[in-house]
Design an enzyme around this catalytic site. Structure first.
Site, short mmCIF file in Angstrom:
data_model
loop_
_atom_site.label_atom_id
_atom_site.label_comp_id
_atom_site.label_asym_id
_atom_site.label_seq_id
_atom_site.Cartn_x
_atom_site.Cartn_y
_atom_site.Cartn_z
N LYS A 1 -12.71 -1.86 6.14
CA LYS A 1 -11.95 -2.79 6.98
C LYS A 1 -12.55 -2.80 8.40
CE LYS A 1 -9.23 -2.94 3.33
NZ LYS A 1 -8.20 -2.02 3.04
N TRP B 1 0.82 -1.21 0.00
CA TRP B 1 0.00 0.00 0.00
C TRP B 1 0.85 1.26 0.00
CZ3 TRP B 1 -4.36 -0.45 -2.16
CH2 TRP B 1 -5.11 -1.62 -2.01
N ASP C 1 -1.97 6.52 6.31
CA ASP C 1 -3.00 5.64 5.78
C ASP C 1 -3.31 4.60 6.85
OD1 ASP C 1 -4.58 3.76 4.54
OD2 ASP C 1 -3.22 3.37 2.85
C1 LIG Z 1 -7.59 -1.55 1.62
C2 LIG Z 1 -6.50 -0.57 1.72
C3 LIG Z 1 -6.37 0.48 0.81
C4 LIG Z 1 -7.27 0.63 -0.40
O1 LIG Z 1 -8.49 1.09 0.00
P1 LIG Z 1 -9.60 1.49 -1.08
O2 LIG Z 1 -10.65 2.05 -0.18
O3 LIG Z 1 -10.00 0.23 -1.78
O4 LIG Z 1 -9.02 2.47 -2.01
C5 LIG Z 1 -5.36 1.39 0.99
N1 LIG Z 1 -4.50 1.28 2.02
C6 LIG Z 1 -4.59 0.28 2.91
C7 LIG Z 1 -3.61 0.20 4.03
C8 LIG Z 1 -5.59 -0.68 2.79
O5 LIG Z 1 -5.69 -1.68 3.68
#
Ligand SMILES: *Cc1c(COP(=O)(O)O)cnc(C)c1O
Length: 358
Positions: free
Chosen positions: A194, A101, A170
């Site tokens: 999540k 990511w 993030d």
């Molecule tokens: C799932 C995830 C993403 C992507 O998220 P989207 O909402 O599908 O764009 C980005 N960063 C992390 C750490 C993730 O777990």
């Protein structure tokens, strides 16, 4: 059919209590004779729902008034671009590269700014986040970006870098799993699917003094300042997802908040890691102090047994244990809403499988 134990990495399992409440209210929300999906986002009832969701989130994370809470769309992935755009043009930005990511966020940021990698995770057998004293910051970066939990490889930060520039994190797969000190960050963002609610909603928490710096050509829909000025109502927000997130926040408050959630999450994670470490049949390749509380990747000693493992586990109602296609193996995502019973059932199955095939 009873509810399965769902270890999906995302969209992930939601608390049963939340689903039941949503089911109960689905056809007749607040006595209006319509569902929450069928009312105006500007109606008094829906605005109240947004306010309640925001204040609940503020209590859970102890978010000070000096931060704006935004309900956005486009996923965490759209923020990969929105971040450099909102910090202004021609900036240098520092990025910590800890996995998949991080890589994606770097790729998007490079379209808009000069990305410097301050530290990169090792690629040898045992994954570990490089110690902060080895990081090489650039001279005048606009911000430092990091991925608090790498959802695919299961690598998590349990500390916050000590730097004077705004930290942009993030937190898609860790937000709300445990208390954090929001004031150490400039921006925190997370896709909802999540730990927060259904897909389609992205939460962004931004220190207000960082607003107002977007590049001139920034599309309104990417502009955090526009969202803040319009209480996230610059267009139709994902109303159902916001409503569901609000129910999840209330559920967390009823459990006792993030301290309680953290101790449950620590129990779940250590049960699996301890089991894996004791076994010669399963392995995890993350240094102990960087092991994710939310995503536990593991391998079978013999990967020819992977198919069998997945077949048998899913026939027992232990779903979605297949690892991400980028790295293979297995992964158990054990977000807030995954009950301890699910983790215990998984460990029993793993133990039984090892006895039969080990
Ligand atoms: C799932 C995830 C993403 C992507 O998220 P989207 O909402 O599908 O764009 C980005 N960063 C992390 C750490 C993730 O777990």
């Amino acid at each position: 059919m009873p509810r399965a134990f769902n270890f999906c990495a995302g969209p992930a399992t939601l608390p049963e209590e939340v689903l039941l409440k949503a089911k109960d209210e689905l056809l007749d929300w607040r006595g209006l004779g319509v569902s929450v999906m069928e009312v105006s986002h500007r109606s008094k009832e829906f605005m109240e729902t947004v306010d309640l969701a925001e204040s609940s989130l503020r209590r859970l994370l102890e978010i000070p008034d000096s931060y704006a809470v935004l309900f956005l769309q486009g996923g965490a992935s759209l923020q990969f671009s929105a971040i450099p755009i909102n910090f202004g043009v021609n900036t240098v930005a520092d990025y910590v590269h800890t996995g998949h990511w991080s890589e994606k966020s770097i790729k998007e940021a490079k379209r808009f700014c000069d990305v410097k990698i301050v530290a990169e995770i090792n690629s040898d057998d045992l994954l570990r986040i490089p110690a902060e004293d080895t990081w090489e910051y650039s001279k005048n970066p606009a911000y430092l970006h990091l991925t608090s939990n790498e959802t695919i490889s299961g690598v998590e930060f349990f500390w916050t870098p000590n730097c004077s520039i705004p930290i942009v994190a993030d937190m898609s797969s860790t937000l709300l799993s445990r208390p954090i000190d929001v004031t150490k960050y400039g921006v925190i963002y997370a896709g909802a699917q999540k730990n927060i609610g259904p897909a389609g909603l992205t939460i962004l928490i931004v220190r207000k003094d960082l607003l107002g710096n977007a590049i001139e050509s920034c599309p309104s829909m990417l502009n955090w300042t526009v969202a803040a000025e319009n209480s996230s109502m610059q267009n139709t927000p994902p109303t159902f997802a916001i409503y569901m997130a609000g129910l999840v926040f209330s559920w967390l408050e009823e459990i006792g908040g993030l301290d309680v959630m953290e101790s449950i999450n620590r129990r779940k994670a250590s049960a699996i890691y301890e089991f894996i470490d004791k076994s010669d049949f399963y392995s995890n390749n993350v240094e102990v102090k960087n092991r994710s509380l939310m995503n536990v990747p593991f391998r079978l000693m013999n990967d020819r047994l992977d198919e069998k493992f997945l077949e048998e586990s899913s026939s027992l109602g232990l779903l979605n244990l297949k690892g991400h296609r980028a790295i293979g193996g297995m992964r158990a995502s054990i977000y807030n809403a995954v009950p301890e019973d699910a983790v215990n059932a998984l460990i029993s199955f793993m133990s039984d499988f090892e006895i039969r095939y080990g």
